[in-house]
Motif scaffolding. Structure first.
Motif, mmCIF file in Angstrom:
data_model
loop_
_atom_site.group_PDB
_atom_site.id
_atom_site.type_symbol
_atom_site.label_atom_id
_atom_site.label_comp_id
_atom_site.label_asym_id
_atom_site.label_seq_id
_atom_site.Cartn_x
_atom_site.Cartn_y
_atom_site.Cartn_z
ATOM 1 N N PHE A 161 0.817 -1.217 0.000
ATOM 2 C CA PHE A 161 0.000 0.000 0.000
ATOM 3 C C PHE A 161 0.848 1.264 0.000
ATOM 4 O O PHE A 161 0.559 2.230 0.707
ATOM 5 N N ASP A 162 1.900 1.231 -0.818
ATOM 6 C CA ASP A 162 2.811 2.367 -0.905
ATOM 7 C C ASP A 162 2.413 3.375 -1.981
ATOM 8 O O ASP A 162 3.006 4.454 -2.066
ATOM 9 N N GLY A 163 1.447 3.020 -2.815
ATOM 10 C CA GLY A 163 1.031 3.935 -3.864
ATOM 11 C C GLY A 163 0.048 4.969 -3.366
ATOM 12 O O GLY A 163 -0.283 5.042 -2.175
ATOM 13 N N SER A 164 -0.461 5.758 -4.285
ATOM 14 C CA SER A 164 -1.416 6.809 -3.924
ATOM 15 C C SER A 164 -2.858 6.327 -4.015
ATOM 16 O O SER A 164 -3.762 6.966 -3.470
ATOM 17 N N LYS A 165 -3.081 5.203 -4.708
ATOM 18 C CA LYS A 165 -4.425 4.672 -4.893
ATOM 19 C C LYS A 165 -4.439 3.169 -4.662
ATOM 20 O O LYS A 165 -3.415 2.500 -4.783
ATOM 21 N N TYR A 178 -21.928 -1.765 1.683
ATOM 22 C CA TYR A 178 -20.552 -1.706 1.191
ATOM 23 C C TYR A 178 -20.517 -0.906 -0.100
ATOM 24 O O TYR A 178 -21.319 -1.131 -1.016
ATOM 25 N N ARG A 179 -19.543 0.019 -0.173
ATOM 26 C CA ARG A 179 -19.410 0.881 -1.343
ATOM 27 C C ARG A 179 -17.969 0.840 -1.847
ATOM 28 O O ARG A 179 -17.074 0.324 -1.173
ATOM 29 N N ASP A 180 -17.740 1.376 -3.038
ATOM 30 C CA ASP A 180 -16.419 1.272 -3.657
ATOM 31 C C ASP A 180 -15.713 2.612 -3.839
ATOM 32 O O ASP A 180 -14.684 2.688 -4.502
ATOM 33 N N GLY A 181 -16.218 3.660 -3.240
ATOM 34 C CA GLY A 181 -15.569 4.952 -3.385
ATOM 35 C C GLY A 181 -14.504 5.203 -2.349
ATOM 36 O O GLY A 181 -14.380 4.476 -1.354
ATOM 37 N N ASN A 182 -13.714 6.287 -2.573
ATOM 38 C CA ASN A 182 -12.617 6.577 -1.640
ATOM 39 C C ASN A 182 -13.102 7.163 -0.321
ATOM 40 O O ASN A 182 -12.311 7.395 0.590
ATOM 41 N N ARG A 183 -14.396 7.384 -0.193
ATOM 42 C CA ARG A 183 -14.922 7.809 1.099
ATOM 43 C C ARG A 183 -14.852 6.671 2.115
ATOM 44 O O ARG A 183 -14.736 6.906 3.320
ATOM 45 N N ASN A 184 -14.913 5.432 1.630
ATOM 46 C CA ASN A 184 -14.892 4.269 2.518
ATOM 47 C C ASN A 184 -13.623 3.441 2.418
ATOM 48 O O ASN A 184 -13.394 2.580 3.273
ATOM 49 N N ALA A 185 -12.814 3.645 1.404
ATOM 50 C CA ALA A 185 -11.546 2.908 1.284
ATOM 51 C C ALA A 185 -10.548 3.763 0.513
ATOM 52 O O ALA A 185 -10.833 4.203 -0.605
ATOM 53 N N THR A 186 -9.392 3.976 1.119
ATOM 54 C CA THR A 186 -8.386 4.817 0.496
ATOM 55 C C THR A 186 -7.006 4.445 1.029
ATOM 56 O O THR A 186 -6.882 3.637 1.953
ATOM 57 N N SER A 200 -12.990 2.786 6.114
ATOM 58 C CA SER A 200 -13.727 3.639 7.036
ATOM 59 C C SER A 200 -15.201 3.276 7.037
ATOM 60 O O SER A 200 -15.843 3.247 5.986
ATOM 61 N N ALA A 201 -15.724 2.997 8.220
ATOM 62 C CA ALA A 201 -17.159 2.796 8.391
ATOM 63 C C ALA A 201 -17.751 4.111 8.885
ATOM 64 O O ALA A 201 -17.269 4.686 9.864
ATOM 65 N N ARG A 202 -18.794 4.569 8.197
ATOM 66 C CA ARG A 202 -19.379 5.865 8.507
ATOM 67 C C ARG A 202 -20.847 5.720 8.893
ATOM 68 O O ARG A 202 -21.558 4.879 8.328
ATOM 69 N N ARG A 203 -21.258 6.540 9.820
ATOM 70 C CA ARG A 203 -22.662 6.562 10.206
ATOM 71 C C ARG A 203 -23.398 7.499 9.252
ATOM 72 O O ARG A 203 -23.489 8.706 9.468
#
Length: 321
Positions: A40-44, A67-75, A84-87
């Motif tokens: 996980f050394d890259g930017s994405k 479960y979603r695939d955007g960078n709001r939940n995984a980056t 990240s789990a968000r309410r």
């Protein structure tokens, strides 16, 4: 990461060993050869290595996230994968992709109160036997359910759990008050196999142990060594559970070692709620403290010569062939 029941064995792992050696050192000293990794050394997030599940199914456990695939939940942040789990409310497919479109599993939608991410190597890389190491930092709080686990690339012996499931690491409700736990807070980690027949005729064998160091806010290395005759669970290099081939079976085959004699892929996810988490600890899901973060420093897959008692197997298998 399917719902299960456990009995506590009373084992306490009171600390961690030294920081893991470099891949080159481990390969040289222990005879292992690294065949796949993500530092996980890259930017994405590397889409050649990881895919996303996108649904609000809840894993069959009544989990409360979509479960979603955007960078709001995984980056990627500072050399680590962050889930990240968000309410926050979200609407999506009620069933996973492979179950949709039938009379029994229609293309229905459902709304859940949390969002998160579930990544896997399915269709990209799968392995039969080896050492699997994941260095991770786990979230705390009532209702959190981080998991590092494996499912078969193909349901060779039938649908779950006839084709097996390997749970490298699960934990629920870390850090919540616990009268029986060292230090007075929940610090249990779990390692489990699922096998037997198709649900509801499935079976499981697992261990859960107290590991107070999990609450120190740092990274720890969770691992299995998986071979034809045994699977061993470790944390920070210390073994806490062993299962042998005479303890598992499948209704899909009489062959010794089945169903854990085929290729499995890796899964990383952070669930919120669900039967296992909500029926333990303080009960339910604590509403504050979001987002919850599961951080993965690296994932490494190793193979060893037959002399170590673990077959080199066939991995990594691109596309699960």
């Amino acid at each position: 990461m399917t719902i299960q029941k456990f009995s506590t064995i009373g084992t306490v792992l009171v600390g961690s060993l030294a920081v893991a050696a470099s891949p080159a050192q481990q390969s040289s000293e222990d005879g292992w050869t690294m065949v796949w990794s993500d530092e996980f050394d890259g930017s994405k997030i590397d889409k050649k290595k990881w895919g996303f599940d996108v649904d609000c199914w809840g894993g069959g456990n009544d989990e409360q996230q979509c479960y979603r695939d955007g960078n709001r939940n995984a980056t990627i942040e500072n050399g680590a994968l962050v889930i990240s789990a968000r309410r926050e409310q979200a609407t999506g497919a009620a069933w996973p992709m492979h179950m949709r479109g039938s009379v029994q599993w229609p293309n229905a939608l459902v709304t859940k109160p949390y969002t998160s991410a579930r990544l896997s190597t399915k269709g990209k890389a799968a392995w039969r036997y080896g050492k699997f190491e994941i260095r991770a930092k786990l979230p705390q709080g009532q209702g959190t359910w981080p998991a590092i686990w494996m499912l078969p690339e193909k349901d060779r012996y039938g649908t779950w759990a006839a084709s097996g499931e390997i749970d490298i690491l699960e934990a629920v409700n870390l850090g919540v008050p616990c009268a029986k736990c060292p230090g007075g807070r929940e610090n249990t980690i779990l390692g489990t196999l699922h096998f037997g027949g198709k649900w509801p005729n499935n079976k499981h064998k697992g261990e859960e142990v107290r590991f107070p160091a999990v609450l120190d806010g740092g990274f720890h290395t969770y691992a299995i060594e998986w071979g034809p005759e045994r699977i061993t669970w470790q944390v920070d290099g210390k073994t806490y559970a062993v299962r042998t081939a005479d303890e598992w079976s499948t209704t899909g085959s009489k062959a010794r070692g089945a169903p854990f004699d085929q290729s499995f892929h890796l899964i990383l996810n952070l669930a919120i709620g669900g039967k296992l988490a909500e029926t333990r600890g303080l009960g339910g899901v604590q509403l504050d403290g979001y987002p919850k973060r599961m951080e993965i420093d690296w994932v490494r897959v190793w193979q060893a010569p037959d002399a170590k008692g673990i077959s080199a197997g066939t991995g990594p298998e691109q596309g699960g062939k």
